[in-house]
Design an enzyme around this catalytic site. Structure first.
Site, short mmCIF file in Angstrom:
data_model
loop_
_atom_site.label_atom_id
_atom_site.label_comp_id
_atom_site.label_asym_id
_atom_site.label_seq_id
_atom_site.Cartn_x
_atom_site.Cartn_y
_atom_site.Cartn_z
N LYS A 108 0.90 -1.29 -0.01
CA LYS A 108 0.01 0.03 -0.01
C LYS A 108 0.90 1.13 -0.10
O LYS A 108 2.06 1.15 0.42
CB LYS A 108 -1.05 0.13 1.09
CG LYS A 108 -2.23 0.83 1.07
CD LYS A 108 -3.13 -0.01 0.35
CE LYS A 108 -4.45 0.63 0.24
NZ LYS A 108 -5.67 -0.21 -0.49
P1 NAD Z 1 -13.05 7.52 -2.90
O1 NAD Z 1 -12.04 8.40 -2.41
O2 NAD Z 1 -13.19 7.30 -4.24
O3 NAD Z 1 -14.41 7.47 -1.96
C1 NAD Z 1 -14.50 7.62 -0.54
C2 NAD Z 1 -15.84 7.90 -0.03
O4 NAD Z 1 -15.76 8.14 1.41
C3 NAD Z 1 -16.33 9.53 -0.60
O5 NAD Z 1 -17.59 9.54 -0.93
C4 NAD Z 1 -15.94 10.61 0.61
O6 NAD Z 1 -16.59 11.53 0.53
C5 NAD Z 1 -16.47 9.42 1.88
N1 NAD Z 1 -15.81 9.98 3.06
C6 NAD Z 1 -14.41 10.34 3.50
N2 NAD Z 1 -14.33 10.43 4.59
C7 NAD Z 1 -15.62 10.17 5.36
C8 NAD Z 1 -16.06 9.99 6.64
N3 NAD Z 1 -15.18 10.33 7.57
N4 NAD Z 1 -17.28 9.44 6.80
C9 NAD Z 1 -18.07 9.27 5.80
N5 NAD Z 1 -17.53 9.17 4.41
C10 NAD Z 1 -16.46 9.59 4.23
O7 NAD Z 1 -12.47 6.16 -2.22
P2 NAD Z 1 -12.67 4.70 -2.88
O8 NAD Z 1 -11.74 4.05 -3.51
O9 NAD Z 1 -14.29 4.33 -2.77
O10 NAD Z 1 -12.42 3.68 -1.36
C11 NAD Z 1 -13.30 3.49 -0.14
C12 NAD Z 1 -12.97 2.40 0.75
O11 NAD Z 1 -13.04 1.40 -0.16
C13 NAD Z 1 -11.47 2.75 1.32
O12 NAD Z 1 -11.50 2.08 2.56
C14 NAD Z 1 -10.74 1.86 0.29
O13 NAD Z 1 -9.46 1.32 0.92
C15 NAD Z 1 -11.52 0.52 -0.18
N6 NAD Z 1 -11.20 -0.05 -1.35
C16 NAD Z 1 -11.25 0.81 -2.47
C17 NAD Z 1 -11.08 -0.05 -3.65
C18 NAD Z 1 -10.92 0.62 -4.97
O14 NAD Z 1 -10.89 -0.09 -5.91
N7 NAD Z 1 -11.09 1.82 -5.06
C19 NAD Z 1 -11.03 -1.45 -3.71
C20 NAD Z 1 -10.86 -2.17 -2.19
C21 NAD Z 1 -11.25 -1.38 -1.07
#
Ligand code: NAD
Length: 419
Positions: A108
């Site tokens: 990461k």
């Molecule tokens: P992103 O940046 O696209 O979206 C994050 C979302 O969370 C946004 O809507 C933001 O406004 C919201 N957010 C931020 N802080 C917040 C809070 N304190 N309370 C509520 N909402 C909040 O990120 P993403 O890529 O969608 O990732 C989200 C989660 O999924 C993370 O934990 C990431 O590690 C995990 N993840 C992502 C992927 C991927 O392919 N992008 C894959 C596996 C896991």
């Protein structure tokens, strides 16, 4: 443990690992080794800001374990990024890749920055300098980054270009989650959400729940949350709540998903201005009545403080590390069926793997190939985990961790200790 690692996320990752290692009788030498990252790089990232001054950001790239193949894991841009959080996320990536049977280790990276505060030019300069600083660690056979919170396919394209300029030829396999024009794959953008829906539907079948009468609340409307919500609706479920960092919208009859996408994604208007739902806080969202709750934002959202108030039947972890150990115990007492992060959100890394294979072979697949192969891998990981959990009378989280850790342990045993 070094003091920089002492963060809630890293403590959670290690506590989960300790529990699983103990339950499976993991070799104590391996247990000691796998508690810590294999290598961690901390970098300073000086960036010329638009007004001419130079600001120095802190970045990290961590490899947790590379015994099974090149390391794989996202890059996060967020003000809370620190070594402990990145190391925790890298450890979860190791177990996630092993559980899905992908030939990768876990990694990461991240930069402590608020990307929304940067202009496009500043974001590009930050990304290119960060990529240049972590250059010794990354590469198609070494470590392959991908998007995570605060990064997207444009950021991946800049990293691919920076790396390619250094080696002197186009190297699409150095990152995944890229635009199609530079070797991205169809189906990567919504892969994590699609995988979340695939495992949700399998779990509902197992629990005898009917999707057409099921309601869903999703915390977070970024990459994972928005595609999860959209595909849930396409699969016949009713999405009653979604949120972003500012708060959320709730409509017990279901949110109009197409209108919501147009409003928020296309027109980039605030969630709060959307007519068609009542405004709720992120905390209130977790306590709404629903069949399925999908945390898809940040870690440690469901804790001993709020777990007792959850009303869902199924908790599907789109985010990494959203549930603390204490909350896990409370949810088990409430008979909430939890699909743990390393299984529920593995669709992203599974399709990243497809992208890397296509880049390596210079041979690209059709959308149907991607969706079918993703479905095969993630549903078979789900059923293996479920069978193991039932056989051993353990939680889905313990079963998933033990399965993943076991494959990593086997690789270490077969390779032996160097030198
Ligand atoms: P992103 O940046 O696209 O979206 C994050 C979302 O969370 C946004 O809507 C933001 O406004 C919201 N957010 C931020 N802080 C917040 C809070 N304190 N309370 C509520 N909402 C909040 O990120 P993403 O890529 O969608 O990732 C989200 C989660 O999924 C993370 O934990 C990431 O590690 C995990 N993840 C992502 C992927 C991927 O392919 N992008 C894959 C596996 C896991």
């Amino acid at each position: 443990m070094s003091s920089e690692l002492e963060t809630p996320a890293f403590q959670l990752a290690v506590a989960q690992f300790d529990q699983a290692a103990q339950a499976m009788g993991l070799d104590p030498n391996l247990h000691e080794r796998l508690k810590l990252p294999q290598r961690s790089l901390m970098v300073s990232v000086p960036v010329r800001m638009d007004d001419g001054h130079v600001e120095v950001f802190t970045g990290y790239r961590v490899h947790h374990d590379s015994s099974r193949g090149p390391c794989k894991g996202g890059i996060r841009y967020h003000p809370d990024v620190c070594l402990g959080e990145v190391a925790a996320l890298a450890m979860w990536m190791t177990w996630k890749c092993a559980l899905a049977g992908l030939p990768y280790g876990g990694a990461k990276g991240g930069v402590k920055v608020s990307p929304a505060r940067l202009s496009r030019g500043e974001l590009q300069r930050l990304t290119r300098r960060y990529a240049a600083e972590i250059f010794p660690l990354i590469g198609p056979d070494r470590d392959v980054p991908a998007p995570d919170v605060g990064t997207d396919q444009q950021v991946m394209a800049w990293i691919m270009d920076t790396y390619s300029q250094q080696v002197g030829y186009a190297a699409p396999g150095v990152v995944t989650g890229k635009p199609l024009s530079v070797g991205g794959t169809v189906g990567r953008e919504d892969a994590t959400g699609r995988g979340v829906v695939d495992v949700t539907l399998e779990a509902m079948r197992h629990l005898g729940l009917n999707p057409s009468s099921a309601t869903v609340a999703v915390q977070g409307f970024g990459n994972v949350g928005s595609h999860t919500a959209r595909i849930m609706v396409e699969s016949g479920l009713t999405v009653v709540a979604i949120s972003d960092v500012t708060g959320g919208l709730y409509n017990s009859k279901g949110l109009a998903m197409k209108e919501l996408w147009d409003h928020y994604k296309r027109d980039r208007r605030p969630l709060k201005d959307f007519r068609g739902g009542d405004w709720v806080t992120n905390e209130e969202l977790l306590h709404l009545p629903c069949t399925v709750l999908v945390p898809a934002a940040l870690s440690e959202q469901i804790t001993e403080r709020n777990a007792a108030g959850l009303q869902c039947r199924l908790l599907v972890e789109g985010a990494n590390g959203p549930t603390t150990l204490e909350a896990d115990r409370i949810l088990a007492d409430k008979h909430v069926f939890v699909i743990p992060d390393i299984l529920a959100n593995s669709g992203g890394v599974i399709v990243s793997y497809f992208e890397w294979v296509q880049d390596t072979q210079r041979f690209f697949w059709k959308p149907k190939d991607i969706q079918e192969r993703l479905h095969d891998i993630i549903t078979s990981a789900f059923h293996q985990t479920l069978a193991f959990a039932e056989q051993r009378h353990i939680s889905m989280r313990m079963a998933a961790l033990m399965n993943g850790i076991n494959k990593v342990a086997q690789a270490h045993m077969d390779r032996g200790l160097y030198p």
